[in-house]
Enzyme design. Sequence first.
Site, short mmCIF file in Angstrom:
data_model
loop_
_atom_site.label_atom_id
_atom_site.label_comp_id
_atom_site.label_asym_id
_atom_site.label_seq_id
_atom_site.Cartn_x
_atom_site.Cartn_y
_atom_site.Cartn_z
N LYS A 24 0.85 -1.20 0.00
CA LYS A 24 0.00 0.00 0.00
C LYS A 24 0.88 1.25 0.00
O LYS A 24 0.72 2.12 -0.85
CB LYS A 24 -0.88 0.00 1.24
CG LYS A 24 -1.51 1.35 1.56
CD LYS A 24 -2.46 1.31 2.72
CE LYS A 24 -1.80 1.54 4.04
NZ LYS A 24 -1.55 2.95 4.38
N ASN A 25 1.82 1.32 0.94
CA ASN A 25 2.56 2.57 1.13
C ASN A 25 3.53 2.87 0.00
O ASN A 25 3.80 4.02 -0.31
CB ASN A 25 3.26 2.58 2.49
CG ASN A 25 2.22 2.60 3.62
OD1 ASN A 25 1.04 2.89 3.38
ND2 ASN A 25 2.63 2.26 4.82
N CYS A 117 -5.22 11.89 13.06
CA CYS A 117 -6.06 10.69 12.87
C CYS A 117 -6.07 9.95 14.20
O CYS A 117 -5.52 10.41 15.20
CB CYS A 117 -5.51 9.83 11.74
SG CYS A 117 -4.03 8.96 12.22
N ARG A 122 0.09 13.68 14.17
CA ARG A 122 0.80 13.47 12.89
C ARG A 122 1.06 14.79 12.16
O ARG A 122 0.56 15.05 11.08
CB ARG A 122 0.03 12.48 12.03
CG ARG A 122 -0.12 11.14 12.76
CD ARG A 122 -0.79 10.09 11.97
NE ARG A 122 0.07 9.59 10.90
CZ ARG A 122 -0.33 8.62 10.06
NH1 ARG A 122 -1.52 8.10 10.19
NH2 ARG A 122 0.48 8.21 9.12
N ASP A 304 3.56 -0.59 12.50
CA ASP A 304 2.37 -1.10 11.80
C ASP A 304 2.10 -2.57 12.10
O ASP A 304 1.10 -3.11 11.66
CB ASP A 304 2.52 -0.92 10.29
CG ASP A 304 2.52 0.54 9.91
OD1 ASP A 304 2.92 0.87 8.79
OD2 ASP A 304 2.16 1.36 10.77
N ARG A 396 -8.79 -0.13 3.95
CA ARG A 396 -7.83 0.88 3.49
C ARG A 396 -6.49 0.21 3.18
O ARG A 396 -5.75 0.67 2.33
CB ARG A 396 -7.60 1.94 4.57
CG ARG A 396 -8.80 2.81 4.82
CD ARG A 396 -8.41 3.99 5.66
NE ARG A 396 -7.32 4.73 5.06
CZ ARG A 396 -6.78 5.82 5.58
NH1 ARG A 396 -7.24 6.29 6.73
NH2 ARG A 396 -5.81 6.46 4.99
C1 EPZ Z 1 4.06 6.31 7.18
O1 EPZ Z 1 3.30 7.34 7.75
C2 EPZ Z 1 3.08 5.21 6.83
N1 EPZ Z 1 2.09 5.72 5.89
C3 EPZ Z 1 2.39 4.71 8.10
O2 EPZ Z 1 1.58 3.62 7.73
C4 EPZ Z 1 3.44 4.22 9.09
O3 EPZ Z 1 2.81 3.84 10.29
C5 EPZ Z 1 4.45 5.35 9.36
O4 EPZ Z 1 5.03 5.80 8.12
C6 EPZ Z 1 5.58 4.90 10.28
O5 EPZ Z 1 6.24 3.82 9.71
C7 EPZ Z 1 2.42 5.85 4.58
O6 EPZ Z 1 3.53 5.54 4.17
C8 EPZ Z 1 1.35 6.35 3.67
P1 EPZ Z 1 6.04 9.32 9.81
P2 EPZ Z 1 3.98 8.80 7.99
O7 EPZ Z 1 6.09 10.64 9.15
O8 EPZ Z 1 5.02 9.04 6.95
C9 EPZ Z 1 6.09 12.23 13.54
C10 EPZ Z 1 -0.28 2.29 7.77
O9 EPZ Z 1 -0.74 1.65 8.68
N2 EPZ Z 1 6.28 13.29 12.56
O10 EPZ Z 1 7.18 8.36 9.61
O11 EPZ Z 1 2.89 9.77 8.16
C11 EPZ Z 1 4.73 11.57 13.41
O12 EPZ Z 1 3.77 12.29 14.16
C12 EPZ Z 1 0.17 3.71 7.97
O13 EPZ Z 1 -0.09 1.86 6.60
C13 EPZ Z 1 6.53 14.58 13.00
O14 EPZ Z 1 6.55 14.85 14.18
O15 EPZ Z 1 4.71 8.56 9.38
C14 EPZ Z 1 4.98 10.19 13.98
O16 EPZ Z 1 4.88 10.24 15.38
C15 EPZ Z 1 -0.23 4.18 9.33
N3 EPZ Z 1 6.71 15.57 12.07
C16 EPZ Z 1 6.43 9.89 13.59
O17 EPZ Z 1 7.03 11.17 13.28
C17 EPZ Z 1 6.68 15.32 10.72
O18 EPZ Z 1 6.87 16.26 9.92
C18 EPZ Z 1 6.57 8.99 12.37
O19 EPZ Z 1 5.76 9.55 11.36
C19 EPZ Z 1 6.44 13.99 10.30
C20 EPZ Z 1 6.26 13.00 11.22
#
Ligand code: EPZ
Length: 418
Positions: A24-25, A117, A122, A304, A396
């Site tokens: 998916k991702n 969410c 996030r 995940d 999803r």
């Molecule tokens: C990606 O989300 C995935 N989604 C998520 O999968 C996955 O859980 C996540 O990476 C972690 O591996 C997609 O790829 C579409 P992050 P993403 O930015 O990129 C914080 C699923 O189940 N953060 O790595 O949004 C954030 O709040 C989904 O398939 C900031 O603080 O995750 C989180 O606590 C759910 N500032 C942590 O970092 C930012 O600018 C990791 O978030 C960005 C992120």
Amino acid sequence: MHRDYLIIEGGRSLKGEVLVSGSKNSSLALIFASLLSEGESLLEGVPELLDVRNAIEILKFLGAKVKKVGNSLKILPKEIGCMAPDCLVRKMRASVMLIPPLLKRKGRAVVSMPGGCAIGVRPIDQHLKYFKRAGVEVEMEGGYLLLRGKKLRGCEFTFDRITVTGTMNALMLSSCIEEETYLHNVALEPEVLDLVEVLKKMGARISLKGRSALVIGKRDLKPFKHRVIPDRIEAGTLLVAGAITKGEVVLRGAIPEHLKSVIEALRRANQEVLLEDGKIYIRGKSPIKPLSLETREFPGFPTDMQAQFMALLCVAEGRSLIRERIFENRFKHVGELLRMGARIYVKGDLAQIEGVKKLYGAEVFSTDLRASAGLVLAGLRAEGITLVKDIYHLDRGYERLEEKLKKLGAKIERETQV
Ligand code: EPZ
């Protein structure tokens, strides 16, 4: 679809072979990356998921032509607009990855600010910090992000914290800039590396060293042909299904090195996992040994997979600990597991799970994609009938999961609440 639910009669051991779907991702990132070029790109092995359908709708709304043949997508983004449709973007945070292609193609982007969410606030502060460093003007108005990128520039940028889509956004935008961009503290998830492969096919030069990337972009990126990597989280979920039902499941199409930390955890839990002729075999064994786990960025244990392992450890022999280090609110499945007889205590980012002999079927509610998967796994083990509601969350990220489980011998049906 919104009122669909699953009925599961637990207690059956799963047996058989199952083919893992595309990631998916990775699919989402590559669908948006195809907009970086005007030519026709071909993406193969794309899973049939709600989020993928949403991403296709967004591309069509922008004016791209998208043709779906089976699990392949032909995308021709000759003419595109610069404003993403609010209703679709709000549904899917990954839409933040529209920003680099819109800046590249239109010099500006108007995207609704992704809300939080169920699993956390996030924020996208790191995305915006990089964009500004690369010369993008960023304004916020009425819940919309207004970005202008007339003169983009190479730069040196270090992420304050590792972010998957933040890294993807920086890789995509820097791939369009003909100067050197040095990115540090990047995410190395397989989905990020899949995007790197595609950006190289499109003409960018990218070299990775540890968590640093040097990107030398190109103004005119070429379209690409690419097969998406398999979904390591669907694969991990199916392995846990084999373990929790004391079954024997064979995964076809998964990539073992994407699952190292998951396989290692299953083996520590006394589950038999074998790698043979490109397949992954799991034989669920008793007892399930308790574990101490903490979620980390790749190659650490994936957040995940946290809900799925929590379901497994609910019936382990002893006390387990899970520390959720990535998201601040990803224990929403705990309340629902308690309704099934689990014994779990949560304090901050730590969950303590006291293994119980049995789980009991109940009506439970999904709160997010992976929590939903965890509840399905608990239902496969529980005595009696479990109703898993609100499974649009599940849809999803899983391609007809109930069909795959049914083929492995599960008693599971999808119903629609009238
Ligand atoms: C990606 O989300 C995935 N989604 C998520 O999968 C996955 O859980 C996540 O990476 C972690 O591996 C997609 O790829 C579409 P992050 P993403 O930015 O990129 C914080 C699923 O189940 N953060 O790595 O949004 C954030 O709040 C989904 O398939 C900031 O603080 O995750 C989180 O606590 C759910 N500032 C942590 O970092 C930012 O600018 C990791 O978030 C960005 C992120």
